[in-house]
Write an enzyme that holds these catalytic residues in place. Structure first.
Site, short mmCIF file in Angstrom:
data_model
loop_
_atom_site.label_atom_id
_atom_site.label_comp_id
_atom_site.label_asym_id
_atom_site.label_seq_id
_atom_site.Cartn_x
_atom_site.Cartn_y
_atom_site.Cartn_z
N THR A 152 0.89 -1.15 0.00
CA THR A 152 0.00 0.00 0.00
C THR A 152 0.93 1.19 0.00
OG1 THR A 152 -1.73 -1.10 1.30
CG2 THR A 152 -1.59 1.27 1.55
N ARG A 180 -13.46 -7.82 -2.42
CA ARG A 180 -12.78 -7.70 -1.11
C ARG A 180 -12.38 -6.22 -0.89
NH1 ARG A 180 -7.35 -5.87 0.51
NH2 ARG A 180 -6.78 -6.95 2.40
N VAL A 181 -12.67 -5.71 0.27
CA VAL A 181 -12.26 -4.35 0.63
C VAL A 181 -11.26 -4.44 1.78
CG1 VAL A 181 -13.03 -2.13 1.55
CG2 VAL A 181 -14.45 -3.35 -0.12
N GLY A 182 -10.16 -3.72 1.65
CA GLY A 182 -9.12 -3.78 2.68
C GLY A 182 -9.18 -2.60 3.64
N ASP A 183 -8.18 -2.54 4.49
CA ASP A 183 -8.15 -1.52 5.53
C ASP A 183 -7.99 -0.10 5.00
OD1 ASP A 183 -5.54 -2.42 4.74
OD2 ASP A 183 -4.69 -1.31 6.43
N THR A 202 0.05 -0.28 6.49
CA THR A 202 0.32 -1.04 5.26
C THR A 202 0.56 -2.49 5.66
OG1 THR A 202 1.96 -1.44 3.53
CG2 THR A 202 2.73 -0.19 5.42
N GLY A 203 0.14 -3.40 4.80
CA GLY A 203 0.31 -4.81 5.11
C GLY A 203 -1.03 -5.53 5.02
N GLY A 205 -4.46 -6.21 5.31
CA GLY A 205 -5.59 -5.34 5.64
C GLY A 205 -6.55 -5.97 6.63
N1 GLY Z 1 -3.25 -2.94 3.36
C1 GLY Z 1 -3.84 -3.02 2.10
C2 GLY Z 1 -4.84 -4.08 1.99
O1 GLY Z 1 -4.77 -5.10 2.68
O2 GLY Z 1 -5.72 -3.91 1.20
#
Ligand code: GLY
Length: 282
Positions: A152, A180-183, A202-203, A205
């Protein structure tokens, strides 16, 4: 004395060793310089400018360099937030914007909503005259270089008037299930800003969502931890509580930076009036 601080990162993970370190560092330097030039318009402009520069750089997993999902499509998430009035904007699952962080900023400035997803986010961007890239264009540009494992991109800033802001943008996890939606789209998980400071993750999510990681990091600042300790503790908790891997950048209300990761790599750079520094394990 007022201090301006800008921190950028290019993603936690394992970077492909075929990508020359100098190219990654050059991308971070460009982002830092672009963000710094925008600082006269405040912390929000600085973080959005820095992240836009990283979205435009194919080395990073965001914008034109984003990874593909399981169907070979690109779905992008981004978010922005200011400590002032907790203003927030985010987008999820965008397939046709190479600069989703700009759309997230427009959501923040519009103020009616916090998070727009998919076709609605695209329609919102089009109605505001923000440029959309063809879905094909994004799919074709995805991973044009040897695949980085950067997670990210993001930036946090404290401007010289005390304003605090964060911006984040990502292609998410390579091969992710469509939808899929991440953090990075979720306020409190992948990004957060409040009067004690601003944080950007970052990493993995899912791990940051479970932990509400960035909100938690800012709460640690509020409890009196300094920025480096708060970043380190958050990454310890990420591993211990939810078995997560990733990194975080933090800036406190006095402009002091904190950075931590438990991945092999996480290139980042920061600048204050006193000068610039960079660290990268890539
Ligand atoms: N940190 C980005 C994601 O997992 O989407």
């Amino acid at each position: 004395m007022p201090v301006a601080t800008l921190i950028v990162h290019g993603g936690a993970g394992r970077w492909d060793p075929r990508i020359p370190r100098a190219e990654i560092d050059a991308g971070l330097d460009r982002a830092l310089e672009t963000g710094w030039r925008a600082l006269e318009d405040g912390a929000l402009s600085a973080v959005v400018a820095a992240v836009t520069a990283l979205e435009d750089d194919p080395h990073f997993n965001a914008g034109i360099g984003a990874v593909r999902n399981a169907d070979g499509e690109v779905e992008l998430d981004a978010g922005v937030m200011t400590a002032e009035r907790l203003r927030t904007g985010a987008v999820a699952g965008m397939t046709d914007s190479a600069r989703p962080v700009s759309v997230a900023r427009a959501v923040l400035e519009d103020g009616r909503h916090v998070l727009l997803a998919g076709a609605g986010a695209s329609r919102f961007a089009a109605e505001r005259g923000l440029p959309l890239a063809g879905r094909e264009h994004l799919r074709e540009s995805a991973r044009a270089l040897p695949g980085s494992a950067g997670g990210t991109v993001g930036a946090v800033c404290r401007d010289d008037r005390g304003g605090l802001a964060v911006a984040v943008s990502t292609g998410g996890v390579s091969g992710k299930f469509p939808g899929r939606v991440g953090d990075s789209a979720i306020c409190g998980a992948g990004f957060y800003a409040d009067t004690p400071g601003a944080a950007c993750a970052t990493g993995q999510g899912e791990a940051f969502i479970r932990l509400a990681g960035c909100r938690r990091a800012v709460e640690m600042l509020a409890a009196g931890l300094d920025a480096p300790t708060c970043a380190a503790r958050l990454i310890e908790e990420l591993a211990e509580r939810v078995g997560g891997e990733g990194g975080i950048i933090v800036v406190d209300a006095a402009g002091r930076p904190g950075v931590a990761r438990n991945t092999r790599d996480m290139p980042w750079a920061w600048r204050t009036e006193a000068g610039a520094a960079r660290w990268s394990s890539a």
